[in-house]
Design a protein around this motif. Structure first.
Motif, mmCIF file in Angstrom:
data_model
loop_
_atom_site.group_PDB
_atom_site.id
_atom_site.type_symbol
_atom_site.label_atom_id
_atom_site.label_comp_id
_atom_site.label_asym_id
_atom_site.label_seq_id
_atom_site.Cartn_x
_atom_site.Cartn_y
_atom_site.Cartn_z
ATOM 1 N N PRO A 96 0.554 11.283 -11.774
ATOM 2 C CA PRO A 96 0.017 12.438 -12.505
ATOM 3 C C PRO A 96 1.090 13.247 -13.225
ATOM 4 N N SER A 97 2.227 13.459 -12.578
ATOM 5 C CA SER A 97 3.301 14.214 -13.222
ATOM 6 C C SER A 97 3.994 13.392 -14.297
ATOM 7 N N ALA A 98 4.264 12.114 -13.986
ATOM 8 C CA ALA A 98 4.992 11.273 -14.931
ATOM 9 C C ALA A 98 4.190 11.033 -16.203
ATOM 10 N N LEU A 99 2.878 10.912 -16.075
ATOM 11 C CA LEU A 99 2.029 10.599 -17.231
ATOM 12 C C LEU A 99 1.298 11.829 -17.769
ATOM 13 N N ARG A 100 1.569 12.993 -17.187
ATOM 14 C CA ARG A 100 0.972 14.252 -17.633
ATOM 15 C C ARG A 100 -0.555 14.141 -17.690
ATOM 16 N N LEU B 98 0.836 -1.195 0.000
ATOM 17 C CA LEU B 98 0.000 0.000 0.000
ATOM 18 C C LEU B 98 0.876 1.252 0.000
ATOM 19 N N GLY B 99 1.997 1.180 0.709
ATOM 20 C CA GLY B 99 2.919 2.313 0.711
ATOM 21 C C GLY B 99 3.465 2.598 -0.681
ATOM 22 N N VAL B 100 3.799 1.529 -1.407
ATOM 23 C CA VAL B 100 4.277 1.691 -2.781
ATOM 24 C C VAL B 100 3.170 2.271 -3.658
ATOM 25 N N THR B 101 1.949 1.791 -3.449
ATOM 26 C CA THR B 101 0.806 2.288 -4.221
ATOM 27 C C THR B 101 0.589 3.781 -4.005
ATOM 28 N N ALA B 102 0.725 4.213 -2.759
ATOM 29 C CA ALA B 102 0.560 5.635 -2.458
ATOM 30 C C ALA B 102 1.603 6.474 -3.198
ATOM 31 N N LEU B 103 2.831 5.973 -3.255
ATOM 32 C CA LEU B 103 3.887 6.698 -3.965
ATOM 33 C C LEU B 103 3.614 6.738 -5.468
ATOM 34 N N VAL B 104 3.122 5.629 -6.003
ATOM 35 C CA VAL B 104 2.778 5.580 -7.425
ATOM 36 C C VAL B 104 1.692 6.611 -7.742
ATOM 37 N N LEU B 105 0.678 6.679 -6.895
ATOM 38 C CA LEU B 105 -0.412 7.627 -7.119
ATOM 39 C C LEU B 105 0.049 9.076 -6.987
ATOM 40 N N MET B 106 1.105 9.293 -6.226
ATOM 41 C CA MET B 106 1.635 10.647 -6.080
ATOM 42 C C MET B 106 2.449 11.061 -7.309
ATOM 43 N N ILE B 107 3.194 10.128 -7.869
ATOM 44 C CA ILE B 107 4.095 10.450 -8.970
ATOM 45 C C ILE B 107 3.414 10.337 -10.328
ATOM 46 N N LEU C 98 -8.110 13.475 -13.814
ATOM 47 C CA LEU C 98 -7.420 12.253 -13.401
ATOM 48 C C LEU C 98 -6.466 12.520 -12.241
ATOM 49 N N THR C 99 -5.875 13.717 -12.239
ATOM 50 C CA THR C 99 -5.003 14.077 -11.121
ATOM 51 C C THR C 99 -5.775 14.110 -9.813
ATOM 52 N N MET C 100 -6.992 14.637 -9.853
ATOM 53 C CA MET C 100 -7.837 14.656 -8.658
ATOM 54 C C MET C 100 -8.204 13.241 -8.220
ATOM 55 N N GLU D 118 12.176 15.158 -19.233
ATOM 56 C CA GLU D 118 10.952 14.429 -19.541
ATOM 57 C C GLU D 118 10.355 13.857 -18.248
ATOM 58 N N PRO D 119 9.152 14.248 -17.867
ATOM 59 C CA PRO D 119 8.535 13.743 -16.634
ATOM 60 C C PRO D 119 8.401 12.227 -16.593
ATOM 61 N N ALA D 120 8.250 11.603 -17.764
ATOM 62 C CA ALA D 120 8.075 10.149 -17.795
ATOM 63 C C ALA D 120 9.282 9.411 -17.232
ATOM 64 N N LEU D 121 10.434 10.100 -17.174
ATOM 65 C CA LEU D 121 11.619 9.462 -16.606
ATOM 66 C C LEU D 121 11.468 9.193 -15.117
ATOM 67 N N LEU D 122 10.457 9.789 -14.489
ATOM 68 C CA LEU D 122 10.189 9.500 -13.080
ATOM 69 C C LEU D 122 9.870 8.020 -12.855
ATOM 70 N N VAL D 123 9.374 7.361 -13.896
ATOM 71 C CA VAL D 123 9.116 5.926 -13.791
ATOM 72 C C VAL D 123 10.413 5.186 -13.487
#
Length: 307
Positions: A90-94, A79-88, A99-101, A218-223
């Motif tokens: 929106p920016s990584a996928l523009r 769940l902790g990893v999921t929370a981080l994914v949901l935080m990053i 969807l950000t909300m 490139e924001p996608a590099l956050l992945v």
């Protein structure tokens, strides 16, 4: 009480799936099926017709409680990893504002869900029930060996072969204790190896992403620089909660020591020389009980916690 326990186990089967899925993916998919198939033993009044059934019931309940508790820990860890994914994400996928909300609301729910699950598991004392159930099951498993050892002391010539059968029945064969410890050692070792491989991959990808960001904004590099390392961090956290490294070493050591005793007893059986049989049986019993105590110590340190 038994009926309540049975219902609770069935209601929490999701956590059992989480644990089994993790062990199958990270360990060895052939070791266990993902879907629990032992609901028949969890009935309030199971049909018990023999000592073997008594042990099977006790073992199934202990296994179920253990998978529920450890599965809850696995779920909370990711769940902790999921929370981080949901935080990053929106920016990584523009993502657009809508969807950000959605990701923001989902992240709040995930963060709130983790301590709620931890509190539920701790308040219901699942860990204490699991440890107590496993101790009871192991006592039933080793009791015939202890009884046969005591009988040998009173009538050595009469009970020697019976004790040999008890020792070999407990230690030998594909379902014996030695084979079990070896399988668990292999399973835990595979988990550690795969986690190490994932760590190397995460390091390489994050290094590549960081280097790429120097020349390409490139924001996608956050992945590469954040999401993949976060996932691997989740693996390390779950492995730490499950004490994978400790269990791997304990099972390796116990399998070797019990196999030595098994070979000694086999030689006694072939030569029909029973001197030292009682000592070998007592040593096997002590190894199993001490190993069980070591497991209890490790299990008691497994705490589903968020903060």
């Amino acid at each position: 009480m038994a009926q309540q326990t049975s219902k609770a186990l069935n209601h929490l089967v999701f956590f059992r799936y989480c644990f089994r899925l993790y062990m199958a993916v990270m360990g060895n998919a052939r070791v266990m099926s993902i879907a629990p198939r032992d609901h028949g033993w969890l009935d309030a009044n199971p049909s018990v017709t023999s000592e073997g059934d008594v042990l099977a019931v006790a073992d199934a309940r202990a296994t179920s409680l253990g998978e529920i508790y450890r599965g809850a820990g696995v779920f909370v860890g990711f769940l902790g990893v999921t929370a981080l994914v949901l935080m990053i994400a929106p920016s990584a996928l523009r993502m657009n504002p809508g969807l950000t909300m959605v990701c923001g609301v989902a992240r709040v729910l995930v963060i709130a869900c983790a301590p709620a699950i931890a509190f539920f598991i701790i308040s219901r004392e699942w860990k204490e029930n699991w440890v107590a159930a496993r101790v009871h099951a192991e006592r039933l498993r080793y009791q015939p060996l202890q009884q046969a050892t005591e009988e040998l002391k009173t009538a050595p010539t009469m009970h020697s072969q019976a004790l040999i059968n008890d020792i070999l029945g407990l230690l030998s064969g594909p379902h014996g204790q030695v084979a079990y410890n070896r399988r668990k050692h292999q399973e835990y070792t595979v988990i550690l190896q795969r986690t190490k491989t994932a760590t190397v991959i995460a390091f390489a990808t994050s290094l590549l992403g960081a280097a790429a960001q120097l020349v390409w904004n490139e924001p996608a590099l956050l992945v590469l620089t954040a999401l993949i390392p976060a996932f691997v961090g989740g693996l390390h956290g779950v492995n730490g909660f499950l004490n994978i490294s400790r269990h791997a070493e304990d099972n390796r050591r116990l399998a070797g020591e019990l196999d030595t005793i098994r070979e000694q007893v086999l030689r006694m059986q072939v030569k029909c020389e029973y001197e030292g049989l009682a000592s070998a049986a007592q040593q096997a019993y002590q190894l199993l009980t001490v190993g069980n105590s070591a497991w209890m110590e490790t299990a008691n340190k497994q705490v589903v916690a968020v903060f």
